[in-house]
Write a protein that holds these residues in place. Sequence first.
Motif, PDB file in Angstrom:
ATOM      1  N   GLU A   2      42.193  24.009  55.846  1.00 43.74           N
ATOM      2  CA  GLU A   2      42.104  25.938  56.477  1.00 43.74           C
ATOM      3  C   GLU A   2      42.380  25.926  55.089  1.00 43.74           C
ATOM      4  OE1 GLU A   2      44.361  27.248  58.409  1.00 43.74           O
ATOM      5  OE2 GLU A   2      43.431  26.778  60.257  1.00 43.74           O
ATOM      6  N   GLN A   3      42.967  25.637  54.105  1.00 43.29           N
ATOM      7  CA  GLN A   3      43.394  26.176  52.521  1.00 43.29           C
ATOM      8  C   GLN A   3      42.235  25.490  51.601  1.00 43.29           C
ATOM      9  OE1 GLN A   3      45.751  28.449  51.666  1.00 43.29           O
ATOM     10  NE2 GLN A   3      44.645  27.921  49.725  1.00 43.29           N
ATOM     11  N   ARG A   4      42.738  24.145  52.050  1.00 43.59           N
ATOM     12  CA  ARG A   4      41.180  23.135  51.247  1.00 43.59           C
ATOM     13  C   ARG A   4      39.587  24.390  51.422  1.00 43.59           C
ATOM     14  NH1 ARG A   4      42.400  18.504  53.320  1.00 43.59           N
ATOM     15  NH2 ARG A   4      43.982  17.850  51.948  1.00 43.59           N
ATOM     16  N   ALA A   5      39.079  25.135  52.517  1.00 45.67           N
ATOM     17  CA  ALA A   5      37.905  25.001  52.759  1.00 45.67           C
ATOM     18  C   ALA A   5      38.311  27.033  52.211  1.00 45.67           C
ATOM     19  CB  ALA A   5      37.764  25.481  54.084  1.00 45.67           C
ATOM     20  N   ALA A   6      39.609  27.068  51.702  1.00 46.64           N
ATOM     21  CA  ALA A   6      40.003  28.674  51.651  1.00 46.64           C
ATOM     22  C   ALA A   6      39.396  28.505  50.245  1.00 46.64           C
ATOM     23  CB  ALA A   6      41.311  29.106  52.249  1.00 46.64           C
ATOM     24  N   ASP A   7      39.908  27.380  49.174  1.00 47.44           N
ATOM     25  CA  ASP A   7      39.436  27.490  47.849  1.00 47.44           C
ATOM     26  C   ASP A   7      38.642  26.727  47.382  1.00 47.44           C
ATOM     27  OD1 ASP A   7      41.867  28.012  47.865  1.00 47.44           O
ATOM     28  OD2 ASP A   7      43.339  26.247  47.315  1.00 47.44           O
ATOM     29  N   LEU A   8      37.999  25.577  47.998  1.00 46.53           N
ATOM     30  CA  LEU A   8      36.227  25.388  47.636  1.00 46.53           C
ATOM     31  C   LEU A   8      35.357  25.827  48.259  1.00 46.53           C
ATOM     32  CD1 LEU A   8      37.257  21.638  48.755  1.00 46.53           C
ATOM     33  CD2 LEU A   8      37.528  22.794  46.364  1.00 46.53           C
ATOM     34  N   PRO A  32      35.331  30.196  47.254  1.00 48.99           N
ATOM     35  CA  PRO A  32      35.204  31.262  46.304  1.00 48.99           C
ATOM     36  C   PRO A  32      32.828  31.999  46.229  1.00 48.99           C
ATOM     37  CG  PRO A  32      36.627  30.243  45.807  1.00 48.99           C
ATOM     38  CD  PRO A  32      36.224  29.919  47.049  1.00 48.99           C
ATOM     39  N   HIS A  33      32.836  30.559  46.623  1.00 46.29           N
ATOM     40  CA  HIS A  33      30.589  30.852  46.952  1.00 46.29           C
ATOM     41  C   HIS A  33      30.573  32.679  47.809  1.00 46.29           C
ATOM     42  CE1 HIS A  33      31.486  27.538  44.054  1.00 46.29           C
ATOM     43  NE2 HIS A  33      32.253  26.856  45.127  1.00 46.29           N
ATOM     44  N   LEU A  34      31.270  32.713  48.220  1.00 44.36           N
ATOM     45  CA  LEU A  34      30.833  34.377  48.744  1.00 44.36           C
ATOM     46  C   LEU A  34      30.750  35.237  48.278  1.00 44.36           C
ATOM     47  CD1 LEU A  34      31.794  32.549  52.526  1.00 44.36           C
ATOM     48  CD2 LEU A  34      30.524  32.319  51.540  1.00 44.36           C
ATOM     49  N   THR A  66      29.061  36.012  54.353  1.00 40.57           N
ATOM     50  CA  THR A  66      30.362  36.295  53.357  1.00 40.57           C
ATOM     51  C   THR A  66      31.210  36.248  53.985  1.00 40.57           C
ATOM     52  OG1 THR A  66      29.931  38.044  55.546  1.00 40.57           O
ATOM     53  CG2 THR A  66      29.154  38.304  53.897  1.00 40.57           C
ATOM     54  N   SER A  67      31.438  35.482  54.977  1.00 46.93           N
ATOM     55  CA  SER A  67      32.882  34.446  55.111  1.00 46.93           C
ATOM     56  C   SER A  67      33.174  33.169  55.848  1.00 46.93           C
ATOM     57  CB  SER A  67      33.144  36.163  56.088  1.00 46.93           C
ATOM     58  OG  SER A  67      32.988  35.837  57.076  1.00 46.93           O
ATOM     59  N   LEU A  68      34.240  33.265  55.764  1.00 43.59           N
ATOM     60  CA  LEU A  68      34.802  31.575  56.614  1.00 43.59           C
ATOM     61  C   LEU A  68      35.496  31.477  57.604  1.00 43.59           C
ATOM     62  CD1 LEU A  68      34.178  28.480  55.750  1.00 43.59           C
ATOM     63  CD2 LEU A  68      36.291  28.722  54.256  1.00 43.59           C
ATOM     64  N   ARG A  69      35.396  31.084  58.953  1.00 43.50           N
ATOM     65  CA  ARG A  69      36.488  30.697  59.549  1.00 43.50           C
ATOM     66  C   ARG A  69      36.358  29.467  60.200  1.00 43.50           C
ATOM     67  NH1 ARG A  69      32.830  33.155  65.458  1.00 43.50           N
ATOM     68  NH2 ARG A  69      31.306  31.384  65.621  1.00 43.50           N
ATOM     69  N   ARG A  70      37.910  29.275  61.108  1.00 42.35           N
ATOM     70  CA  ARG A  70      37.836  28.517  61.863  1.00 42.35           C
ATOM     71  C   ARG A  70      38.160  28.545  63.056  1.00 42.35           C
ATOM     72  NH1 ARG A  70      43.579  24.660  62.375  1.00 42.35           N
ATOM     73  NH2 ARG A  70      41.873  23.071  64.042  1.00 42.35           N
ATOM     74  N   TRP A  71      37.183  27.574  64.123  1.00 49.03           N
ATOM     75  CA  TRP A  71      37.757  27.990  65.235  1.00 49.03           C
ATOM     76  C   TRP A  71      38.429  26.135  65.568  1.00 49.03           C
ATOM     77  CZ3 TRP A  71      37.570  29.125  69.651  1.00 49.03           C
ATOM     78  CH2 TRP A  71      36.614  28.939  71.283  1.00 49.03           C
TER      79      TRP A  71
END
Length: 165
Positions: free
Chosen positions: A59-65, A68-70, A150-155
């Motif tokens: 999750e943290q990697r997804a947020a970090d990588l 930022p492109h959103l 616009t956003s990223l989520r985890r299911w």
Amino acid sequence: MPRMHALELLPDEAGCDVVRRDWQVLRDAGLPSQLDHRGATNSPHVTVLAAPALGRDDEQRAADLVAPHLPAEVRASGIALLGGTRVSVVRVLDVPDPLVRAVLDLRSRVRDVQHLGWLPHLTLARRMDRADVGRAVEALGHEDVVLTLTSLRRWDPDAGIVTHL
């Protein structure tokens, strides 16, 4: 087969409206549609990756990588079929290269990712008979559509929880 955990990109409200219109067009034509999916978390999304398990590090990697492109403007540039005898009908997306690189970098760091590579798409219908594909394409039309992710989520299917990252 284990239920797949997923990281997903979500369009803004206008983009969701565009996708839901496609879902409604298919339903109005008497065809399978994602509107038929009754799950509480069913919403327009672009799957970044699916895996049997995801941890806090993922999750943290997804947020970090990726985050930022959103926001990222993408173009739904064509219709494609995924699957065998019964297919998923999807809109294929043209995605900016920096976001593609970030997603591929993330995918390379997560264990047991389902599917090789990344084919960014929005699912419009699942389990459609191939005989109905022509009607689906005719109903959906051939217009390109631009929308904004616009956003990223985890299911997490085990806990039944959606977490916005």
